[in-house]
Scaffold this motif. Structure first.
Motif, PDB file in Angstrom:
ATOM      1  N   ILE A  25       0.836  -1.204   0.000  1.00  0.00           N
ATOM      2  CA  ILE A  25       0.000   0.000   0.000  1.00  0.00           C
ATOM      3  C   ILE A  25       0.869   1.252   0.000  1.00  0.00           C
ATOM      4  N   VAL A  26       1.903   1.261   0.848  1.00  0.00           N
ATOM      5  CA  VAL A  26       2.801   2.414   0.898  1.00  0.00           C
ATOM      6  C   VAL A  26       3.475   2.609  -0.451  1.00  0.00           C
ATOM      7  N   SER A  59      -1.388   5.836   6.880  1.00  0.00           N
ATOM      8  CA  SER A  59      -1.457   6.895   7.897  1.00  0.00           C
ATOM      9  C   SER A  59      -0.032   7.252   8.288  1.00  0.00           C
ATOM     10  N   ASP A  60       0.114   8.295   9.095  1.00  0.00           N
ATOM     11  CA  ASP A  60       1.450   8.645   9.599  1.00  0.00           C
ATOM     12  C   ASP A  60       2.043   7.477  10.386  1.00  0.00           C
ATOM     13  N   LYS A  61       1.189   6.805  11.150  1.00  0.00           N
ATOM     14  CA  LYS A  61       1.643   5.636  11.913  1.00  0.00           C
ATOM     15  C   LYS A  61       2.066   4.511  10.966  1.00  0.00           C
ATOM     16  N   GLY A  62       1.347   4.384   9.845  1.00  0.00           N
ATOM     17  CA  GLY A  62       1.705   3.370   8.866  1.00  0.00           C
ATOM     18  C   GLY A  62       3.033   3.669   8.189  1.00  0.00           C
ATOM     19  N   TYR A  63       3.241   4.921   7.850  1.00  0.00           N
ATOM     20  CA  TYR A  63       4.531   5.320   7.283  1.00  0.00           C
ATOM     21  C   TYR A  63       5.662   5.018   8.271  1.00  0.00           C
ATOM     22  N   ARG A  64       5.418   5.344   9.535  1.00  0.00           N
ATOM     23  CA  ARG A  64       6.450   5.129  10.547  1.00  0.00           C
ATOM     24  C   ARG A  64       6.796   3.644  10.652  1.00  0.00           C
ATOM     25  N   LEU A 110      10.053  -2.084   7.314  1.00  0.00           N
ATOM     26  CA  LEU A 110       9.842  -2.695   5.997  1.00  0.00           C
ATOM     27  C   LEU A 110      10.670  -2.071   4.879  1.00  0.00           C
ATOM     28  N   LEU A 111      11.244  -0.923   5.120  1.00  0.00           N
ATOM     29  CA  LEU A 111      11.972  -0.203   4.065  1.00  0.00           C
ATOM     30  C   LEU A 111      13.232  -0.958   3.647  1.00  0.00           C
ATOM     31  N   GLU A 112      13.450  -1.045   2.348  1.00  0.00           N
ATOM     32  CA  GLU A 112      14.663  -1.647   1.793  1.00  0.00           C
ATOM     33  C   GLU A 112      15.294  -0.648   0.823  1.00  0.00           C
ATOM     34  N   ASN A 143       4.857  11.285   0.841  1.00  0.00           N
ATOM     35  CA  ASN A 143       4.871  10.106  -0.031  1.00  0.00           C
ATOM     36  C   ASN A 143       6.069  10.129  -0.990  1.00  0.00           C
ATOM     37  N   MET A 144       7.230  10.488  -0.455  1.00  0.00           N
ATOM     38  CA  MET A 144       8.461  10.410  -1.240  1.00  0.00           C
ATOM     39  C   MET A 144       8.838   8.948  -1.471  1.00  0.00           C
ATOM     40  N   PRO A 145       9.553   8.645  -2.544  1.00  0.00           N
ATOM     41  CA  PRO A 145      10.056   7.278  -2.756  1.00  0.00           C
ATOM     42  C   PRO A 145      11.281   7.018  -1.876  1.00  0.00           C
TER      43      PRO A 145
END
Length: 357
Positions: free
Chosen positions: A13-14, A67-72, A78-80, A324-326
């Motif tokens: 989703i992100v 959400s902001d919490k989801g981004y966090r 999860l970020l690679e 929503n930056m990459p």
């Protein structure tokens, strides 16, 4: 705590929202998830993620956005990061090679320009802070009967000058005597040590040659403070306005002035609470707008990266853009850029030290 499948859905989703800017529905996720599951299963997991506050519905569409919490959660778990391509790496090296740099600030400023150009966001760069930077030269040039220019040289190879007004009755030979004392006593000391001595033992030494030394010492302390202060470079300032809510004119006014104040930049980058010379915290970090300023920077995120030039000090580069930056691509880009920046600065320092030895 979310399940592995829910984590995969949140990640998708992100990433899809970053790519499209549109709410993501369960059908859109079917083709991008690494494992095959039914649309009903995805909807159930999305409901769980929404209940956990990690995704949210922003209008009548059935899709969801992070959400902001989801981004966090995404950023922390999860970020690679994606390494830059060879083409981009060569472009960074080329852009650092084009100008002829005559001082450190020009190299640091170029790094902000490169980062902003490659991303279309707002880039901030701070030169290396070194507690080991020393005063290597001081002189006074008389401009008129009441004006002098104070010139100092540091071990970084930089030359600074500042014009001051002096009393008309101050004899030139007294000024020359003080200049000799400064070169005898302070040259070779670190800038922090110079600043300290200007407030402790040095006034007594100068008082033997000047009847009223306070003004002269204040002048010298002012120029040392200016040299030691943070030097920020900002590029792509107007890019911020591509993501602002124009209905809120107060936000627009604040963002416009944000980069004109060293104090605001220091606070934005967290330098009022952290010392670059410490190794606390991650070398590359991301802060969401609600963590920075929930009112003004709600729709923005700040990626901050520290870099080291060994004994010559540590600096910082940062990128401010929409939430929503990459992130995967940008963190890889910043990692590559800071590595090249540190190399260029190290080569410059080595050349300066080689030429002075």
């Amino acid at each position: 705590m979310i399940t592995d499948r829910q984590a995969q859905i949140l990640k998708a989703i992100v990433q899809q929202y970053i790519e499209t800017g549109q709410p993501i529905g369960s059908k859109a996720l079917l083709d991008v998830l690494p494992t095959h599951v039914s649309s009903a299963t995805i909807r159930n997991d999305m409901a769980s993620l929404e209940k956990a506050g990690l995704i949210e519905k922003i209008h009548l569409s059935s899709g969801r956005v992070p959400s902001d919490k989801g981004y966090r959660y995404y950023l922390d778990n999860l970020l690679e990061p994606i390494n830059v391509s060879e083409q981009i790496s060569e472009l960074i090296q080329s852009d650092f090679s084009k100008p002829q740099f005559n001082k450190i600030d020009e190299i640091v400023q170029q790094s902000a320009k490169i980062l902003s150009t490659l991303t279309s966001y707002t880039a901030i760069a701070l030169g290396p802070e070194s507690k080991n930077t020393k005063l290597t030269g001081f002189r006074i040039v008389s401009l008129s009967q009441q004006q002098i220019m104070a010139i100092i040289v540091t071990s970084s190879g930089d030359v600074y000058n500042q014009i001051f007004k002096i009393p008309a009755d101050l004899p030139g030979d007294q000024i020359e005597s003080v200049v000799r004392i400064i070169n005898d006593q302070l040259v070779g000391e670190t800038l922090s040590k110079v600043s300290q001595r200007l407030k402790t033992d040095f006034p007594y030494l100068v008082s033997q040659y000047l009847r009223t030394p306070d003004g002269f010492l204040s002048m010298l302390d002012e120029i040392i403070a200016n040299v030691s202060a943070d030097h920020f470079f900002v590029d792509g300032k107007s890019n911020l306005f591509n993501y602002i809510d124009v209905r809120n004119s107060s936000n627009l006014k604040y963002l416009y002035s944000l980069f004109d104040s060293d104090r605001d930049l220091t606070r934005l980058l967290g330098l009022d609470q952290n010392d670059l010379d410490t190794d606390q915290g991650p070398s590359i970090s991301v802060q969401l707008g609600d963590e920075l300023d929930p009112q003004i920077l709600k729709n923005y995120s700040l990626i901050t990266a520290r870099y080291s030039v060994g004994d010559y000090g540590k600096g910082l580069i940062a990128l401010l853009g929409p939430t929503n930056m990459p992130y995967s691509q940008l963190i890889g880009l910043i990692a590559s850029l800071r590595k090249e920046l540190a190399k260029r600065l190290f080569d410059y320092f080595r050349e300066i030290n080689g030429n002075s030895s």
